[in-house]
Enzyme design. Structure first.
Site, mmCIF file in Angstrom:
data_model
loop_
_atom_site.group_PDB
_atom_site.id
_atom_site.type_symbol
_atom_site.label_atom_id
_atom_site.label_comp_id
_atom_site.label_asym_id
_atom_site.label_seq_id
_atom_site.Cartn_x
_atom_site.Cartn_y
_atom_site.Cartn_z
ATOM 1 N N THR A 120 0.846 -1.189 0.000
ATOM 2 C CA THR A 120 0.000 0.000 0.000
ATOM 3 C C THR A 120 0.881 1.239 0.000
ATOM 4 O O THR A 120 2.072 1.149 -0.305
ATOM 5 C CB THR A 120 -0.983 -0.056 1.203
ATOM 6 O OG1 THR A 120 -1.911 1.017 1.102
ATOM 7 C CG2 THR A 120 -0.258 0.023 2.534
ATOM 8 N N ASN A 121 0.317 2.414 0.284
ATOM 9 C CA ASN A 121 1.122 3.637 0.316
ATOM 10 C C ASN A 121 0.627 4.555 1.427
ATOM 11 O O ASN A 121 -0.303 4.207 2.155
ATOM 12 C CB ASN A 121 1.105 4.314 -1.057
ATOM 13 C CG ASN A 121 -0.297 4.739 -1.459
ATOM 14 O OD1 ASN A 121 -0.911 5.589 -0.826
ATOM 15 N ND2 ASN A 121 -0.825 4.119 -2.515
ATOM 16 N N LEU A 122 1.250 5.719 1.551
ATOM 17 C CA LEU A 122 1.022 6.577 2.726
ATOM 18 C C LEU A 122 -0.146 7.544 2.582
ATOM 19 O O LEU A 122 -0.331 8.409 3.435
ATOM 20 C CB LEU A 122 2.300 7.356 3.052
ATOM 21 C CG LEU A 122 3.439 6.503 3.607
ATOM 22 C CD1 LEU A 122 4.699 7.348 3.780
ATOM 23 C CD2 LEU A 122 3.032 5.903 4.951
#
Ligand code: C5P
Length: 224
Positions: A32-34
């Site tokens: 995933t990402n931030l």
């Protein structure tokens, strides 16, 4: 404040993607990402406050559903693509705010990947995800499309190029990824006329400004 908001988008159907996507590796792991989803959720609130009928397609976030908004939760880019495309077919405006994973794991394992006796790490192969914004922007008679871009450097050149490549009339650029998770943001608007810089502001205030800027540009909109 919402009570007094000008109804720039009264009767308009607005679809917004927000947050990250989650691309599974196996039943217990993923990539995933931030992205926090804060900017997309703020835009959904601002659009609803200005009279729009809002569908918010959200990747995994910890945020509460804004009042009066139809929310659809998704995990993967492919699920977000399918939900966004179905909703956008009936929309006046599409705003792609989600930080969509560029790639997904080619073969998602059905069982948890285990360490092996020889200590060799697993190898993952990736395939490219569909570009949701570019797909919706290419629809005949599709909605007015707005994109976002987080760039680490050379924002003007990269954002202008991205706007043309995705073929959207308006792209909102921020010098990221410092904006991820923050409550404020500093953005610039890129359209066929050039660039308009907005001062750093709280994401809620910024969302109201952006919704007004979008309403101003709609064909047959309040300001045209
Ligand atoms: O190419 P890049 O990810 O920087 O473009 C960002 C813009 O494109 C955002 O509006 C994002 O929501 C959208 N996007 C998308 N589908 C993808 C990748 C990006 O809709 N697969």
């Amino acid at each position: 404040v919402a009570f007094f908001a000008p109804k720039h988008l009264q009767g308009k159907r607005v679809v917004i993607t927000a947050g990250p996507t989650f691309e599974p590796i196996d039943p217990v792991r993923g990539i995933t990402n931030l992205s926090s989803g804060k900017m997309g959720f703020a835009l959904a609130r601002a659009a609803a406050n200005s009279g729009a009928d809002v569908t918010l397609i959200a990747g995994p976030t910890a945020l509460d559903t804004p009042w009066g908004i139809a929310r659809e939760d998704v995990q993967t880019a492919q699920q977000m693509h399918d939900a966004a495309l179905a909703a956008a077919a009936h929309a006046d405006v599409f705003i792609g705010v989600a930080a969509v994973a560029d790639w997904r794991v080619a073969q998602v394992r059905t069982s948890k990947i285990k360490k092996t006796a020889d200590g060799a790490p697993p190898t993952l192969e990736f395939v490219e995800n569909p570009d949701i914004l570019a797909t919706i922007a290419a629809l005949p008679d599709g909605p007015y499309c707005v994109g976002f871009a987080a760039e680490s450097d050379d924002l003007d050149a990269n954002a202008s190029a991205k706007r043309l490549r995705k073929n959207v009339p308006l792209l909102i650029g921020n010098l990221g990824p410092a904006t991820f998770g923050r409550d404020d943001n500093e953005v610039a608007l890129y359209d066929a006329q050039g660039v308009t810089r907005l001062p750093r502001a709280d994401k809620t205030a910024l969302a109201n400004t952006l919704i007004e800027q979008i309403a101003r540009r709609l064909p047959g909109g309040l300001f045209s």
